[in-house]
Write a protein that holds these residues in place. Structure first.
Motif, PDB file in Angstrom:
ATOM      1  N   TYR A 227       0.832  -1.200   0.000  1.00  0.00           N
ATOM      2  CA  TYR A 227       0.000   0.000   0.000  1.00  0.00           C
ATOM      3  C   TYR A 227       0.873   1.258   0.000  1.00  0.00           C
ATOM      4  O   TYR A 227       1.788   1.405   0.809  1.00  0.00           O
ATOM      5  N   VAL A 228       0.577   2.188  -0.900  1.00  0.00           N
ATOM      6  CA  VAL A 228       1.338   3.435  -1.023  1.00  0.00           C
ATOM      7  C   VAL A 228       0.746   4.483  -0.087  1.00  0.00           C
ATOM      8  O   VAL A 228      -0.439   4.804  -0.168  1.00  0.00           O
ATOM      9  N   HIS A 229       1.600   5.036   0.788  1.00  0.00           N
ATOM     10  CA  HIS A 229       1.111   5.987   1.790  1.00  0.00           C
ATOM     11  C   HIS A 229       2.255   6.856   2.297  1.00  0.00           C
ATOM     12  O   HIS A 229       3.429   6.591   2.014  1.00  0.00           O
ATOM     13  N   ARG A 230       1.918   7.860   3.055  1.00  0.00           N
ATOM     14  CA  ARG A 230       2.888   8.695   3.760  1.00  0.00           C
ATOM     15  C   ARG A 230       2.150   9.420   4.888  1.00  0.00           C
ATOM     16  O   ARG A 230       0.908   9.504   4.890  1.00  0.00           O
ATOM     17  N   THR A 231       2.899   9.969   5.837  1.00  0.00           N
ATOM     18  CA  THR A 231       2.295  10.884   6.796  1.00  0.00           C
ATOM     19  C   THR A 231       1.763  12.079   6.020  1.00  0.00           C
ATOM     20  O   THR A 231       2.458  12.620   5.153  1.00  0.00           O
ATOM     21  N   GLN A 232       0.540  12.473   6.299  1.00  0.00           N
ATOM     22  CA  GLN A 232      -0.116  13.520   5.516  1.00  0.00           C
ATOM     23  C   GLN A 232       0.698  14.814   5.508  1.00  0.00           C
ATOM     24  O   GLN A 232       1.226  15.249   6.529  1.00  0.00           O
ATOM     25  N   TYR A 233       0.783  15.415   4.333  1.00  0.00           N
ATOM     26  CA  TYR A 233       1.531  16.675   4.174  1.00  0.00           C
ATOM     27  C   TYR A 233       0.575  17.820   3.859  1.00  0.00           C
ATOM     28  O   TYR A 233      -0.211  17.758   2.925  1.00  0.00           O
ATOM     29  N   ARG A 234       0.655  18.858   4.684  1.00  0.00           N
ATOM     30  CA  ARG A 234       0.009  20.145   4.414  1.00  0.00           C
ATOM     31  C   ARG A 234       0.817  21.206   5.139  1.00  0.00           C
ATOM     32  O   ARG A 234       1.524  20.908   6.099  1.00  0.00           O
ATOM     33  N   ASP A 235       0.700  22.447   4.701  1.00  0.00           N
ATOM     34  CA  ASP A 235       1.485  23.505   5.341  1.00  0.00           C
ATOM     35  C   ASP A 235       0.694  24.265   6.399  1.00  0.00           C
ATOM     36  O   ASP A 235       1.156  25.290   6.909  1.00  0.00           O
ATOM     37  N   ASP A 236      -0.498  23.783   6.738  1.00  0.00           N
ATOM     38  CA  ASP A 236      -1.312  24.494   7.723  1.00  0.00           C
ATOM     39  C   ASP A 236      -1.693  23.633   8.928  1.00  0.00           C
ATOM     40  O   ASP A 236      -2.649  23.924   9.634  1.00  0.00           O
ATOM     41  N   PHE A 237      -0.925  22.575   9.194  1.00  0.00           N
ATOM     42  CA  PHE A 237      -1.191  21.757  10.371  1.00  0.00           C
ATOM     43  C   PHE A 237      -0.853  22.529  11.644  1.00  0.00           C
ATOM     44  O   PHE A 237       0.127  23.276  11.695  1.00  0.00           O
ATOM     45  N   THR A 238      -1.655  22.331  12.669  1.00  0.00           N
ATOM     46  CA  THR A 238      -1.428  23.034  13.939  1.00  0.00           C
ATOM     47  C   THR A 238      -1.460  22.091  15.138  1.00  0.00           C
ATOM     48  O   THR A 238      -1.100  22.499  16.241  1.00  0.00           O
ATOM     49  N   ARG A 239      -1.874  20.835  14.961  1.00  0.00           N
ATOM     50  CA  ARG A 239      -2.068  19.939  16.102  1.00  0.00           C
ATOM     51  C   ARG A 239      -1.227  18.672  15.984  1.00  0.00           C
ATOM     52  O   ARG A 239      -0.948  18.208  14.880  1.00  0.00           O
ATOM     53  N   LEU A 240      -0.849  18.141  17.140  1.00  0.00           N
ATOM     54  CA  LEU A 240      -0.156  16.858  17.196  1.00  0.00           C
ATOM     55  C   LEU A 240      -1.099  15.727  16.808  1.00  0.00           C
ATOM     56  O   LEU A 240      -2.312  15.820  16.996  1.00  0.00           O
ATOM     57  N   ARG A 241      -0.522  14.664  16.305  1.00  0.00           N
ATOM     58  CA  ARG A 241      -1.295  13.451  16.048  1.00  0.00           C
ATOM     59  C   ARG A 241      -0.619  12.271  16.758  1.00  0.00           C
ATOM     60  O   ARG A 241       0.561  12.012  16.581  1.00  0.00           O
TER      61      ARG A 241
END
Length: 327
Positions: A291-305
């Motif tokens: 399965y092809v995946h990655r940790t989600q990428y965006r430039d507006d994240f503000t919270r821990l996961r």
């Protein structure tokens, strides 16, 4: 232990030495065991290479009460993944979040301090170094890599690890995973990880775990989001290519020989374009080594996961270098 009993108080009341000895024994069970030389594989590389991607939903979803081995098997065969909603309770996820904070704090302590920290949140089994293919050097590298990404191996905290295994059993996951794999499951020292991911600023990271674990294996990953994440939630979930694959994709243009470039993923190489599903705390996300995946990428994240990642393999179809753990 019932579901409601996974609390910090119960974790800290566990027998620390017995848990450490249990994890050590689980590892020893595979010290001299090698995987089958001609395994019967669930997914064979290059099989049905030209089969069209299924239409309809990107990733099948079911509620936990609807989850069966047949449901999991069908979703994996058609789409390569399954989201199970409401798998774990808020009490369970809250306890694990608190445990992760404490484990990561212990793991981040200086070495001389760690040696004095033997307890619920840090008490590695005595045979951990000897089980590593490259011994001290490999364990040190793994710890550095995990620390840099906000993670720790579950076996660093055997009481947490044993409590998680019991929680999985309470929810019927041992029987489910054994039915899917067609044999008793084992876990992996390296691929059983507690995670606390911060904001992701790097658009790279696409990969298939089979690119470094090998493809002559039977696997299923249980990824548990402990906080709401993905989509527009403000916390990084996962970006995924929602498609059943049967081979390792090209690494051309990628950062590492085991990864896939963002350009390749978005250029129509696969039948499906990537999606970023929204996960709720306590959901379960199943997928395998293709399965092809990655940790989600965006430039507006503000919270821990927060999340727990647990890779399972068949007891005869495992990647030896990932250090199997009996269940």
């Amino acid at each position: 232990m019932s579901v409601i009993e996974l609390t910090i108080e119960c974790l800290e009341a566990r027998d620390i030495e017995a848990d450490s000895a249990s994890i050590a024994q689980r590892m020893e069970a595979f010290r001299h065991v090698m995987p089958a030389t001609s395994p019967t594989l669930i997914v064979r590389e290059n099989e049905n290479e030209n089969e069209a991607a299924p239409t309809g939903q990107d990733i099948p979803e079911v509620d936990a009460v609807e989850l069966t081995a047949a449901t999991l098997r069908s979703a994996m065969a058609s789409h390569g993944a399954l989201i199970v909603r409401n798998m774990f309770s808020s009490a369970e996820t809250g306890t694990i979040i608190e445990a992760i904070d404490r484990v990561l704090e212990a793991c981040a302590s200086p070495r001389e301090v760690r040696k004095k920290l033997a307890g619920t949140y840090f008490n590695p089994p005595g045979n951990l170094v000897s089980m590593m293919p490259n011994k001290v050097q490999e364990l040190g590298s793994l710890r550095m890599f995990n620390s840099a990404s906000g993670a720790a191996m579950c076996v660093e905290a055997p009481s947490v690890a044993e409590a998680l295994l019991k929680m999985y059993e309470v929810h019927g996951l041992k029987e489910l995973i054994a039915a899917y794999l067609g044999e008793a499951p084992c876990l992996s020292v390296k691929k059983w990880v507690l995670r606390r991911n911060s904001v992701t600023r790097d658009p790279s990271g696409w990969h298939q775990d089979g690119a470094f674990m090998g493809t002559a294996i039977n696997s299923i990953n249980l990824w548990i989001p402990l906080t709401k994440c993905g989509g527009d939630t403000g916390a990084p979930g996962m970006d995924v290519v929602p498609q059943r694959l049967h081979k390792i994709a090209s690494a051309d243009g990628a950062t590492f020989d085991w990864s896939i470039s963002d350009e390749l993923v978005r250029a129509g190489t696969f039948a499906r374009l990537p999606v970023a599903p929204v996960f709720n705390a306590g959901d379960a996300f199943f997928f395998d080594h293709f399965y092809v995946h990655r940790t989600q990428y965006r430039d507006d994240f503000t919270r821990l996961r927060y999340a727990v990642e647990t890779w399972f393999f068949g007891a005869t179809t495992f990647p030896k270098e990932q250090v199997p753990v009996a269940w």
